[in-house]
Design a protein around this motif. Sequence first.
Motif, PDB file in Angstrom:
ATOM      1  N   UNK A   1       1.044  -1.380  -0.032  1.00 21.62           N
ATOM      2  CA  UNK A   1      -0.238  -0.295   0.454  1.00 21.62           C
ATOM      3  C   UNK A   1       1.035   1.270  -0.027  1.00 21.62           C
ATOM      4  N   UNK A   2       0.345   2.490  -1.134  1.00 21.98           N
ATOM      5  CA  UNK A   2       1.531   3.013  -1.086  1.00 21.98           C
ATOM      6  C   UNK A   2       1.174   4.104  -0.300  1.00 21.98           C
ATOM      7  N   UNK A   3       0.800   4.608  -0.077  1.00 21.56           N
ATOM      8  CA  UNK A   3       0.339   5.015   0.938  1.00 21.56           C
ATOM      9  C   UNK A   3       0.246   5.259   2.065  1.00 21.56           C
ATOM     10  N   UNK A   4       1.301   3.865   2.912  1.00 20.76           N
ATOM     11  CA  UNK A   4       0.944   3.029   4.368  1.00 20.76           C
ATOM     12  C   UNK A   4       2.406   3.635   4.590  1.00 20.76           C
ATOM     13  N   UNK A   5       2.666   4.520   5.730  1.00 21.05           N
ATOM     14  CA  UNK A   5       3.952   4.534   6.236  1.00 21.05           C
ATOM     15  C   UNK A   5       4.993   3.418   6.421  1.00 21.05           C
ATOM     16  N   UNK A   6       4.757   2.440   6.811  1.00 21.02           N
ATOM     17  CA  UNK A   6       5.720   1.478   7.253  1.00 21.02           C
ATOM     18  C   UNK A   6       5.673   0.577   5.450  1.00 21.02           C
ATOM     19  N   UNK A   7       5.324   0.535   4.953  1.00 19.31           N
ATOM     20  CA  UNK A   7       5.695  -0.283   3.749  1.00 19.31           C
ATOM     21  C   UNK A   7       6.538   1.277   2.854  1.00 19.31           C
TER      22      UNK A   7
ATOM     23  N   UNK B   1      11.077  16.147  -0.854  1.00 13.49           N
ATOM     24  CA  UNK B   1      10.025  15.110  -1.720  1.00 13.49           C
ATOM     25  C   UNK B   1       9.878  14.380   0.047  1.00 13.49           C
ATOM     26  N   UNK B   2       7.961  14.926  -0.161  1.00 12.73           N
ATOM     27  CA  UNK B   2       7.710  14.454   1.145  1.00 12.73           C
ATOM     28  C   UNK B   2       6.552  13.437   0.025  1.00 12.73           C
TER      29      UNK B   2
ATOM     30  N   UNK C   1      -0.024  16.964   7.776  1.00  8.64           N
ATOM     31  CA  UNK C   1      -0.246  15.516   8.515  1.00  8.64           C
ATOM     32  C   UNK C   1      -0.356  14.516   7.277  1.00  8.64           C
ATOM     33  N   UNK C   2      -0.966  15.418   5.727  1.00  8.80           N
ATOM     34  CA  UNK C   2      -0.953  13.688   4.768  1.00  8.80           C
ATOM     35  C   UNK C   2       0.475  13.356   4.297  1.00  8.80           C
ATOM     36  N   UNK C   3       1.197  14.046   4.407  1.00  6.46           N
ATOM     37  CA  UNK C   3       3.057  13.358   4.302  1.00  6.46           C
ATOM     38  C   UNK C   3       3.455  12.877   4.955  1.00  6.46           C
ATOM     39  N   UNK C   4       4.282  12.186   4.536  1.00  4.28           N
ATOM     40  CA  UNK C   4       5.969  11.641   5.436  1.00  4.28           C
ATOM     41  C   UNK C   4       7.186  11.924   4.349  1.00  4.28           C
ATOM     42  N   UNK C   5       7.872  12.425   4.924  1.00  2.00           N
ATOM     43  CA  UNK C   5       7.821  13.778   6.425  1.00  2.00           C
ATOM     44  C   UNK C   5       6.585  14.647   6.060  1.00  2.00           C
TER      45      UNK C   5
END
Length: 286
Positions: free
Chosen positions: A2-8, A26-27, A190-194
Amino acid sequence: MELTNLADIKKLLLKNGIVLTKARGQNFIINPSVCPRMAEECGAGKDDGVLEIGPGIGVLTAELAKVAGRVVSIELDSGLVPILSETLSNFDNVKIIEGDALKLNLKEIIEREFSGKKVFVCANIPYNISSKLVMKLLESNLNIEAVTVMVQKEFADRICAKVGSRQSGAITVGAAFFASCTELFGVSAGSFFPPPKVDSTVMKLVPYKQPPVEVKDRNFFMKTVNAGFCQRRKTLQNSLGSGLSVSKASVEKALLEMGKNPLARIEELDLFELAELSNKLFEEKK
């Protein structure tokens, strides 16, 4: 995956030895509702093509591939290209081009990759190149239907502002000359990492077939706009006098002929008035 899953996302980056850099802005999007909505809002259909810039790990790319007939994504980071080959392996209508969108000939790419198709641009643009990239997309005379991009909220507010308002700037005028602009929806940090330090906005620019105002010389018009906004607190007599190397008397004369205050500042003029002023000064310099 899942490309929006933080762990993945973290596993994917670690496996490929990718270290995120602030320099490249890059976010990655971890809010699963954002990209499907962007893909829908961009307006492309099964017979159309989409040019994406900065696909990252492919989360928006995958959504675009579901709605469009062909997707071509330009990625600057060579380390992300093999990741994209993995994450987008289920799609046969996606092509990745490695390179810098600010330096590539986008007109040539569109003509080569989307022959016979209507073309839309859809992208999550790094904040640090937003201004340059948006203006390149608008100024390059590209055969595109619309530009749907996610940018910093402050940038979207400025570029979509009304020309002649206090919020407007040179980028506002530049964009208004080439396209209509609409802010579609907001995206929280909060929709992004980081997570970035600011919120984002998805906006849509629809290029005009013909600019809404007629200017005698496009380069001189933009020079006039840039000179005025570089010193926006000064009167146009002073800002244009130094920025365009025209006499204060010429600026005063032009403003009076237009029925404007000779001590006006650039933010007091709308798009039509800026075009008229530019045309008068251009004729004066000839």
